[in-house]
Structure formats: C-alpha cells, structure tokens
Scaffold this active site. Structure first.
Site, mmCIF file in Angstrom:
data_model
loop_
_atom_site.group_PDB
_atom_site.id
_atom_site.type_symbol
_atom_site.label_atom_id
_atom_site.label_comp_id
_atom_site.label_asym_id
_atom_site.label_seq_id
_atom_site.Cartn_x
_atom_site.Cartn_y
_atom_site.Cartn_z
ATOM 1 N N SER A 149 9.032 2.886 -1.386
ATOM 2 C CA SER A 149 8.610 1.736 -0.473
ATOM 3 C C SER A 149 9.492 1.091 0.410
ATOM 4 O O SER A 149 10.307 2.077 1.146
ATOM 5 C CB SER A 149 7.770 1.016 -1.478
ATOM 6 O OG SER A 149 6.974 0.017 -0.474
ATOM 7 N N ASP A 317 -2.128 6.958 0.902
ATOM 8 C CA ASP A 317 -1.234 5.848 1.311
ATOM 9 C C ASP A 317 -1.704 5.215 2.627
ATOM 10 O O ASP A 317 -1.546 6.021 3.715
ATOM 11 C CB ASP A 317 0.163 6.219 1.462
ATOM 12 C CG ASP A 317 1.117 5.122 1.139
ATOM 13 O OD1 ASP A 317 0.624 4.021 1.681
ATOM 14 O OD2 ASP A 317 2.308 5.117 0.938
ATOM 15 N N HIS A 350 -0.473 3.508 -2.018
ATOM 16 C CA HIS A 350 0.790 3.452 -1.794
ATOM 17 C C HIS A 350 1.690 3.238 -3.091
ATOM 18 O O HIS A 350 2.730 3.895 -3.214
ATOM 19 C CB HIS A 350 0.911 2.207 -1.108
ATOM 20 C CG HIS A 350 2.496 1.993 -0.707
ATOM 21 N ND1 HIS A 350 3.403 2.767 0.182
ATOM 22 C CD2 HIS A 350 3.253 0.954 -1.192
ATOM 23 C CE1 HIS A 350 4.455 2.035 0.285
ATOM 24 N NE2 HIS A 350 4.723 0.972 -0.518
#
Length: 372
Positions: A149, A317, A350
């Site tokens: 991330s 995502d 995500h």
C-alpha cells in the site's frame, strides 16, 4: 495527544539534524522498528518491510511480544515470509504516532508535542529515514524490500534514492502516484478531521478530541479499502438487530454494513493520532515518483537497479487500481530486472493483502524461496 507504541519496539536515532525534502529539519528524531528471525553468518538474508499508512512495526508475534501482528499470517516460521530463513526488519514510518517521530512526538526545546509545527512530510523523507535505519543497523545491502500500500510508494522512493540498497523488491498494491479518485477521498478524510471543532488547529487533547471527525475519516477510508463485491456478499441488505440500532435517533444506523463500519471506525479512534493521519494522508497524495526523479514515472522505474521483482495487484482495488501495479511491473522490466506481475482475483479489494493470505501467500513464498 499520545503515541501508540508496541511493547517490543526498538529505536534507531536519526542524524542529529535530519533534513527533510521541504527544507524542514528534525532534531533528535528516531525511527521505530521490530525485527524477526535470525541473521545468518553471511548477513545477506535481510528483508525490509515498509508499511501502509496506519500499521506499527509489530508485523507479527515473536518472543518479546506474543500478541498477533498486523501481518501475522504472512510473517513467521514456515510462513510465506519465512523467518526460519529470513531476518526481517519492519519499520514504522516517519510521521506516524507509533514510535517513529511524528506530530505527537516531543518537539525539542518547545516543551510539548510538535502538533502542526512538525515539518511538511514527504514519501522521500519516509524512504530516507528507513534507509538510514537499516544502514545504522549495519546493513548496506538487503536481500529484499517489501512495500505494501503506502509502503509500495515509499519502497519505490527508497529504490530511486538508494539504488544499491537492495537486490530485489516485492511491491504489493502500490503505485507511483495517487489518482484523482484516491486524492479526493483522502481530501474528504482530512476535511472531516479539520472541520471537527475539537481538532482546534491540531491543539486537541484526550478530553477534547476530534472523535467525530476521526470516525468519519475512517469510514471513508474503509469504503475504499474493500470492494463493493465484498460488501454485497458479506452483508447484502441485512438489517441490524433492534438492540444494535441507535435508539430513537432519526436516520440512525439500520443496516449491518453500517454497523460494521461504525464498529471498526470506533476501534481506530483509540489507536491512531489525527494529526499523524493528516500528515501521512497528504504525503500519499503529493508523492509522484516521476516528479521526484525529474522525469516521468516510467523513466524513473526504468532506471531502478534490481535483480528481480514481484508486483502484485488486485482486480477489485479501487484505491490503487490494478493498472497502477501493471505500470510498476512494466517499468521495472524496462530496467532489465526479472519481473513477475500477478493480477489476483479477490473480492477483498485494496486490503486483500492483509486478509486474503491464501492468494497472496503462495506467490510471495515462491518468490522468496528461490536460491539467490
């Protein structure tokens, strides 16, 4: 204001004057880290993990802190990041509130926390602090840098600014820059905090705390961390039990999905600092690898020096969409690295790398199991 530091956290002092990209200077700053596994005799089995926005350095349980870490299922003996083979260092990002110097930390000579006197923070600052940390621990060449991330961004910044620091890289749900959708969502999160009257230009305390703003910011974030498919399959249109509804409040919580997000937003209240949230969130929006390197992102990626890389993205995502991971893989391939790109099917969005270990574990384990 307070910091949230796990009990086994260790620290590395940054240089007496740590100069930041903005020109600001931190005096007497530090970086928090934890380590896992054992260093081999050749000292060539070191992996660095760079985290997302909110995690601390406690990625997994170990003898000094047996509580589960944020990546418990992925890191440990016999797990995909196998600490029977690898010595792993996980650092807490500069600007955080979980041990590394940030807005909640004591401002030397001021007699109180930095608050908004903390200098402008950049992804490059986070990368430089992480690189300094591993070198201070005695390592000039890492086996791998893993970024997840936001950590995928700081990892790219580290690779660009410290080109000989690692042999390989795993980039999971990362990006070279933020897209407009992600920027506007984070802008709304910051607005929710700033417009809470208890935020008070960053001068809040435990008695007068921007609770409502933090709850709204976290809810907005959670919507982007998962996917619409998961919300549908997990909650559908199920209603809350009557005893879980918000009394006689007009237009209060009614659906299970509302209750779920409310519960987790309240949990977040007591483990992260609002000012740190603002600094790190804006730092994500401002980062642009191409701009940082004086060109385009593709040009910057093609100049990185790696032996091999694994880039993983998730089709659902919406925060850092799959084409952003494809861009990273294509750019790293142009650099001459041996690159594997994986597009995973997971409804978890995500946050899949945190919870969908059955899909993420095997390719990470395979990448790290090959003799180097």
């Amino acid at each position: 204001m307070r910091e949230f530091i796990p009990p086994a956290t260790r620290f590395v002092d940054l240089p007496t004057e740590f100069v930041m990209k903005s020109g600001g200077i931190l005096h007497g700053a530090r970086i928090a880290y934890e380590d896992f596994g054992r260093l081999n005799a050749a000292r060539d089995n070191v992996i660095l993990i760079l985290t997302g926005l909110s995690p601390d350095a406690h990625a997994a349980s170990h003898p000094d802190d047996p509580t589960p870490g944020w990546w418990e299922a992925m890191l440990g003996p016999g797990k995909p990041i196998d600490t029977d083979r690898w010595y792993v260092i996980c650092v807490n990002s500069l600007g955080s509130c979980k041990g590394s110097t940030g807005p909640t930390s004591l401002n030397p000579g001021k007699g109180g926390p930095y608050r908004l006197e903390f200098p402008d923070l950049s992804m490059e600052d986070i990368a430089d602090a992480a690189a300094f940390t591993v070198r201070a621990l005695g390592f000039e060449r890492l086996a791998c840098v893993i970024g997840v991330s936001m950590g995928g961004m700081s990892a790219l910044a580290l690779l660009a600014r410290h080109p000989d620091l690692t042999r390989s890289h795993i980039n999971i749900s990362g990006a070279t820059h933020s897209l407009p959708f992600s920027i506007v969502i984070r802008s709304l999160q910051r607005e929710a905090i700033r417009f809470d009257p208890h935020w008070n230009q960053g001068r809040y305390d435990e008695e007068s705390y921007p609770q409502r703003g933090m709850i709204m910011a976290r809810k907005l974030g959670m919507i982007t961390y998962r996917s619409a498919q998961e919300w549908d399959s997990r909650f559908g249109r199920a209603r809350l039990d009557p005893d879980r509804r918000t009394g006689e409040e007009p237009f209060g919580l009614e659906f299970e999905v509302e209750g779920y997000v409310e519960f987790h937003a309240h949990r977040f209240l007591h483990c992260f600092d609002p000012n740190s949230y603002l600094y790190l969130s804006r730092c994500i929006d401002r980062f642009d690898l191409g701009e940082s390197c004086g060109g385009t992102a593709d040009e910057a990626l093609s100049r990185l020096r790696l032996e091999k890389a694994l880039v993983i993205g998730v089709q659902t995502d919406i925060l850092f969409p799959l084409h952003q991971q494809r861009q990273i893989a294509t750019g790293l391939s142009a650099s001459g690295a041996d690159v594997q790109f994986l597009s995973l099917e997971s409804e978890k969005g995500h946050d899949a790398f945190l919870v969908d270990v059955d899909r993420f574990g095997p390719p990470v384990a395979k990448f790290l199991s090959v003799d180097w």
